[in-house]
Design an enzyme around this catalytic site. Structure first.
Site, PDB file in Angstrom:
ATOM      1  N   LYS A 112       0.826  -1.207   0.000  1.00  0.00           N
ATOM      2  CA  LYS A 112       0.000   0.000   0.000  1.00  0.00           C
ATOM      3  C   LYS A 112       0.865   1.263   0.000  1.00  0.00           C
ATOM      4  O   LYS A 112       0.458   2.287  -0.540  1.00  0.00           O
ATOM      5  CB  LYS A 112      -0.961  -0.002   1.192  1.00  0.00           C
ATOM      6  N   LYS A 192      -4.687 -10.491  -8.806  1.00  0.00           N
ATOM      7  CA  LYS A 192      -5.759 -10.876  -7.911  1.00  0.00           C
ATOM      8  C   LYS A 192      -6.995 -10.018  -8.207  1.00  0.00           C
ATOM      9  O   LYS A 192      -6.868  -8.845  -8.546  1.00  0.00           O
ATOM     10  CB  LYS A 192      -5.285 -10.603  -6.472  1.00  0.00           C
ATOM     11  N   LYS A 195     -11.246  -4.577  -6.782  1.00  0.00           N
ATOM     12  CA  LYS A 195     -12.091  -3.490  -7.262  1.00  0.00           C
ATOM     13  C   LYS A 195     -11.263  -2.405  -7.957  1.00  0.00           C
ATOM     14  O   LYS A 195     -11.641  -1.902  -9.001  1.00  0.00           O
ATOM     15  CB  LYS A 195     -12.874  -2.905  -6.094  1.00  0.00           C
TER      16      LYS A 195
END
Ligand code: TRP
Length: 325
Positions: A112, A192, A195
């Site tokens: 992240k 993977k 969204k």
């Protein structure tokens, strides 16, 4: 007495089949066996940039989806993290027993930080400590999660151990339960399902949309023509067949793909039908539930009331253990 189970989901928008196979389906299967608590983790979600305007509605819709997939408010507790402030309170205490170096090793933090290089906030760093607090505040022993969360649950155990060693035995060490469908690839077959990558099938997609999306999905890249034989072992759609189609269909496709008896187009049509059959009732329940959001709000309130009671109790023990009461 049933063991306690806790898990959480981010209110990050449309829930997709990756979330479903990797977590939610497993939650439904386990919910009744345990004393189960499911949480929409809104305070975790604010560690990355998000749109405040639609946030409350995404939180409610996520809770509605938990109910639509089959979690019943009468059989388990469903609530929103920020409604029980003891989570963040315990997070503070726990942050004093774990070392910076330990958090720096967290894979999700590193990923992240790369994705949001312009906003590596302190919350992103302490994210796993809040997650540990979510679990430990209820003394939960079982935590069903996707594969990507294993490291965070290991850290929760480490935090429980460190706390107990220093202040006395208050927390059990929680164990992860990883579901079989823990890593579902996106329709691009590359990454993977996620969204933010736009490679998903949402649980609210209609049969038409599902079929449309599957038509563009990547299959065995070496199979270029209908007459080429295919290899199901490297085909993401074959993996999805294993989750949505019965063993008969799976066996048939496994055989017919290898000898070019079935083409990708027909294979996708079959998958779309099976997937829709499983998702239709979920979508219908979801639509019914979100047409009465006041009921969802009511269920979340009662969930939070019950959880707050338990959380208060644990915080009381923690305060005495650390010597402030
Ligand atoms: N970090 C989890 C995820 O991204 C969500 C989560 C927050 C969670 N708190 C939790 C999962 C506690 C299990 C237990 O999927």
């Amino acid at each position: 007495m049933k063991k306690r189970l806790f898990s959480g989901i981010q209110p990050s928008g449309d829930i997709h089949i990756g979330n479903y196979l990797g977590a939610l389906k497993n939650w439904v299967a386990m919910a009744r066996q345990y004393d189960s608590i499911f949480c929409v983790v809104d305070y975790h979600a604010i560690t990355i940039p998000y749109d405040t305007a639609g946030f409350r509605s995404r939180i409610l819709h996520t809770a509605a989806m938990l109910m639509a997939v089959g979690l019943k408010p009468e059989e388990c507790k469903i609530f929103v993290q920020s409604h029980v402030p003891e989570h963040t309170e315990l997070c503070w205490v726990l942050s004093t027993v774990i070392q910076m170096g330990h958090l720096e090793r967290m894979i999700q933090y590193k990923e992240k930080s790369k994705q949001h290089a312009e906003n590596i906030n302190v919350g992103l760093f302490t994210y796993p400590v809040l997650q540990a607090a979510d679990i430990l505040i209820y003394k939960a022993e079982v935590v069903p999660v996707g594969e990507d969360q294993i490291q965070h649950i290991e850290l929760s155990r480490e935090i429980a151990r460190k706390f107990n060693t220093r202040f006395g035995p208050i927390f059990p060490e929680p164990l992860e339960k990883v579901s079989a469908g823990a890593r579902i690839m996106g329709l691009d077959g590359q990454a993977k399902m996620s969204k933010s990558l736009g490679n998903t099938i949402a649980l609210t997609d209609t049969p038409e949309i599902i079929h449309q999306k599957l038509k563009t999905a990547v299959t065995d890249v070496n199979r270029k023509r209908r007459s080429d034989t295919g290899n199901p072992d490297v085909c993401n759609l074959f993996t999805l067949h294993k989750y949505f189609s019965g063993s008969e269909t799976v066996d048939e496709i496994n055989k017919e793909c290898r000898n070019a008896g079935i083409g990708c187009i027909d294979c996708k049509t079959k998958l779309a039908a099976h997937m829709s059959a499983e998702l239709n009732p979920i979508r219908e329940r979801y639509n019914a539930i979100v047409s009465h959001t006041e009921d969802v709000v009511g269920h979340l309130e009662s969930g939070a009331n019950q959880c707050r009671e338990m959380a208060r109790q644990t915080m009381g023990e923690v305060r005495s253990a650390i010597g402030i009461r």
